[in-house]
Design an enzyme around this catalytic site. Structure first.
Site, PDB file in Angstrom:
ATOM      1  N   SER A 198       0.867  -1.178   0.000  1.00  0.00           N
ATOM      2  CA  SER A 198       0.000   0.000   0.000  1.00  0.00           C
ATOM      3  C   SER A 198       0.905   1.230   0.000  1.00  0.00           C
ATOM      4  O   SER A 198       2.078   1.142   0.377  1.00  0.00           O
ATOM      5  CB  SER A 198      -0.858   0.013   1.275  1.00  0.00           C
ATOM      6  OG  SER A 198      -1.520   1.249   1.432  1.00  0.00           O
ATOM      7  N   TYR A 217      -1.830   0.109  10.900  1.00  0.00           N
ATOM      8  CA  TYR A 217      -2.015  -0.352   9.512  1.00  0.00           C
ATOM      9  C   TYR A 217      -0.748  -0.064   8.702  1.00  0.00           C
ATOM     10  O   TYR A 217      -0.260  -0.933   7.964  1.00  0.00           O
ATOM     11  CB  TYR A 217      -3.238   0.327   8.877  1.00  0.00           C
ATOM     12  CG  TYR A 217      -3.448  -0.078   7.433  1.00  0.00           C
ATOM     13  CD1 TYR A 217      -3.734  -1.409   7.103  1.00  0.00           C
ATOM     14  CD2 TYR A 217      -3.340   0.842   6.392  1.00  0.00           C
ATOM     15  CE1 TYR A 217      -3.921  -1.798   5.773  1.00  0.00           C
ATOM     16  CE2 TYR A 217      -3.518   0.460   5.064  1.00  0.00           C
ATOM     17  CZ  TYR A 217      -3.800  -0.861   4.763  1.00  0.00           C
ATOM     18  OH  TYR A 217      -3.981  -1.240   3.440  1.00  0.00           O
TER      19      TYR A 217
HETATM   20  P1  NAP Z   1     -11.830  -5.591   0.919  1.00  0.00           P
HETATM   21  O1  NAP Z   1     -12.778  -5.220  -0.160  1.00  0.00           O
HETATM   22  O2  NAP Z   1     -12.235  -5.399   2.342  1.00  0.00           O
HETATM   23  O3  NAP Z   1     -11.383  -7.108   0.693  1.00  0.00           O
HETATM   24  C1  NAP Z   1     -10.531  -7.744   1.597  1.00  0.00           C
HETATM   25  C2  NAP Z   1     -10.509  -9.228   1.304  1.00  0.00           C
HETATM   26  O4  NAP Z   1      -9.655  -9.865   2.294  1.00  0.00           O
HETATM   27  C3  NAP Z   1     -11.871  -9.869   1.433  1.00  0.00           C
HETATM   28  O5  NAP Z   1     -12.031 -10.838   0.413  1.00  0.00           O
HETATM   29  C4  NAP Z   1     -11.829 -10.558   2.795  1.00  0.00           C
HETATM   30  O6  NAP Z   1     -12.629 -11.721   2.757  1.00  0.00           O
HETATM   31  C5  NAP Z   1     -10.360 -10.956   2.855  1.00  0.00           C
HETATM   32  N1  NAP Z   1      -9.922 -11.232   4.218  1.00  0.00           N
HETATM   33  C6  NAP Z   1     -10.005 -10.435   5.313  1.00  0.00           C
HETATM   34  N2  NAP Z   1      -9.544 -11.082   6.393  1.00  0.00           N
HETATM   35  C7  NAP Z   1      -9.160 -12.321   5.969  1.00  0.00           C
HETATM   36  C8  NAP Z   1      -8.629 -13.455   6.620  1.00  0.00           C
HETATM   37  N3  NAP Z   1      -8.366 -13.449   7.929  1.00  0.00           N
HETATM   38  N4  NAP Z   1      -8.362 -14.558   5.890  1.00  0.00           N
HETATM   39  C9  NAP Z   1      -8.625 -14.579   4.557  1.00  0.00           C
HETATM   40  N5  NAP Z   1      -9.135 -13.538   3.883  1.00  0.00           N
HETATM   41  C10 NAP Z   1      -9.405 -12.423   4.591  1.00  0.00           C
HETATM   42  O7  NAP Z   1     -10.456  -4.783   0.776  1.00  0.00           O
HETATM   43  P2  NAP Z   1      -9.511  -4.502  -0.494  1.00  0.00           P
HETATM   44  O8  NAP Z   1      -9.463  -3.050  -0.690  1.00  0.00           O
HETATM   45  O9  NAP Z   1      -9.884  -5.369  -1.634  1.00  0.00           O
HETATM   46  O10 NAP Z   1      -8.113  -4.940   0.141  1.00  0.00           O
HETATM   47  C11 NAP Z   1      -7.310  -5.968  -0.407  1.00  0.00           C
HETATM   48  C12 NAP Z   1      -5.857  -5.700  -0.064  1.00  0.00           C
HETATM   49  O11 NAP Z   1      -5.457  -4.461  -0.646  1.00  0.00           O
HETATM   50  C13 NAP Z   1      -5.560  -5.579   1.430  1.00  0.00           C
HETATM   51  O12 NAP Z   1      -4.317  -6.197   1.707  1.00  0.00           O
HETATM   52  C14 NAP Z   1      -5.444  -4.068   1.648  1.00  0.00           C
HETATM   53  O13 NAP Z   1      -4.645  -3.746   2.746  1.00  0.00           O
HETATM   54  C15 NAP Z   1      -4.823  -3.668   0.329  1.00  0.00           C
HETATM   55  N6  NAP Z   1      -5.010  -2.244  -0.021  1.00  0.00           N
HETATM   56  C16 NAP Z   1      -6.263  -1.699  -0.094  1.00  0.00           C
HETATM   57  C17 NAP Z   1      -6.402  -0.345  -0.383  1.00  0.00           C
HETATM   58  C18 NAP Z   1      -7.757   0.338  -0.461  1.00  0.00           C
HETATM   59  O14 NAP Z   1      -7.805   1.588  -0.419  1.00  0.00           O
HETATM   60  N7  NAP Z   1      -8.847  -0.387  -0.624  1.00  0.00           N
HETATM   61  C19 NAP Z   1      -5.268   0.444  -0.597  1.00  0.00           C
HETATM   62  C20 NAP Z   1      -4.016  -0.147  -0.526  1.00  0.00           C
HETATM   63  C21 NAP Z   1      -3.906  -1.494  -0.233  1.00  0.00           C
HETATM   64  P3  NAP Z   1     -13.412 -12.352   3.998  1.00  0.00           P
HETATM   65  O15 NAP Z   1     -13.925 -11.230   4.829  1.00  0.00           O
HETATM   66  O16 NAP Z   1     -14.472 -13.149   3.299  1.00  0.00           O
HETATM   67  O17 NAP Z   1     -12.417 -13.225   4.687  1.00  0.00           O
END
Ligand code: NAP
Length: 260
Positions: free
Chosen positions: A146, A159
């Site tokens: 990130s 975070y």
């Molecule tokens: P999201 O829409 O909340 O999706 C997160 C995913 O992770 C969901 O499929 C969730 O599925 C899964 N997850 C959460 N806890 C888990 C666990 N203990 N075991 C297995 N799966 C788990 O968020 P996103 O934005 O797509 O985020 C994905 C990645 O991108 C993360 O690493 C986040 O830090 C990174 N990121 C996001 C952003 C942003 O602004 N959105 C920016 C930079 C980086 P379940 O709840 O079904 O387990």
């Protein structure tokens, strides 16, 4: 030149929503065979149907909690018995919880879940799959970092610590795997509109939607595009790191919002 994923197996963690979901779809459309995991079954069921409709191929999908060693062991065992090999590991499962300052009011449970999921979860998956990635002769680890792994901000201390940690792990893996046929990539997005903020604010959708008000954030597909790009370069080309942000975002706190 893009290389097809045909004959290769890609594992995507956290594939029930957001970036993981879109990445699984993108990799399947690029020809990879998919193994997807997350805790929520409904998201996985939808993803399996989506991929099958688009490609005619049914992915392996199983429940996976990266914070639970037994769940990780069972998932990896299932993937290996289904496909016999793994080429790509997308360590996507992750989250931010809260915007607490590091003071007496901070929620320590949130700290533990973030560290357990984003750092230890990624390590658990990587540890178990590295031997298969090496053995494949054409392996690739793609970690979701990130911009929070490059720049700390108030209310994001823990975070950010997890994502600085992911950056350290990515760098160490690249050194440790030198001379072996495994590429190591970090994809580091800024603000992406997914369920991320709903999770961060513990289900408060109104507060979450305010995060993206007045500007055009990245979408999950924008990030998935970068992941698919990295995964479809020739085997000798290692994309070290992609940092991507909305044109409206300069850094962690400066966002050009209409009317401001
Ligand atoms: P999201 O829409 O909340 O999706 C997160 C995913 O992770 C969901 O499929 C969730 O599925 C899964 N997850 C959460 N806890 C888990 C666990 N203990 N075991 C297995 N799966 C788990 O968020 P996103 O934005 O797509 O985020 C994905 C990645 O991108 C993360 O690493 C986040 O830090 C990174 N990121 C996001 C952003 C942003 O602004 N959105 C920016 C930079 C980086 P379940 O709840 O079904 O387990």
């Amino acid at each position: 030149m893009a290389i097809s994923g045909a004959g290769k197996v890609a594992v995507v963690t956290g594939a029930s929503a957001g970036i993981g979901y879109s990445t699984a779809v993108g990799l399947a459309e690029a020809g990879f065979q998919l193994a997807v995991g997350a805790r929520r079954k409904d998201g996985l069921v939808k993803l399996v149907e989506d991929i099958q409709r688009r490609t005619g191929v049914k992915p392996f999908a199983e429940s996976l909690d990266v914070t639970d060693k037994e769940s990780v062991d069972a998932f990896v065992k299932g993937v290996v018995s289904e496909y016999g090999k793994v080429n790509v590991l997308v360590n996507n499962a992750g989250k931010a919880l809260g915007v607490d300052y590091i003071d007496e009011r901070a929620n320590e449970d949130d700290w533990e879940v973030m560290l357990d999921t984003n750092v230890l979860g990624l390590l658990r998956m990587t540890k178990r799959l590295v031997p298969y990635l090496v053995e494949s002769g054409d392996g690739h680890i793609i970690n979701l970092g990130s911009t929070a792994g490059h720049e700390a901000y108030a209310g994001g201390g823990v975070y950010c610590a997890t994502k600085f940690g992911v950056r350290a792990i990515t760098g160490a893996l690249r050194q440790e795997l030198l001379g072996k046929p495994v590429r190591v990539t970090s994809i580091d997005p800024g603000m992406v509109e997914t369920e991320f903020s709903v999770v961060r604010f513990h289900g408060d959708t109104e507060r979450a939607s305010r995060v993206y008000e007045g500007f055009r954030p990245l979408t999950a597909e924008d990030v998935a595009d970068c992941i698919v790009f990295a995964a479809t370069r020739p085997a000798h080309v290692n994309i070290d790191n992609i940092i991507l942000k909305s044109v409206d975002q300069a850094d962690a706190t400066r966002v050009a919002r209409k009317g401001q």
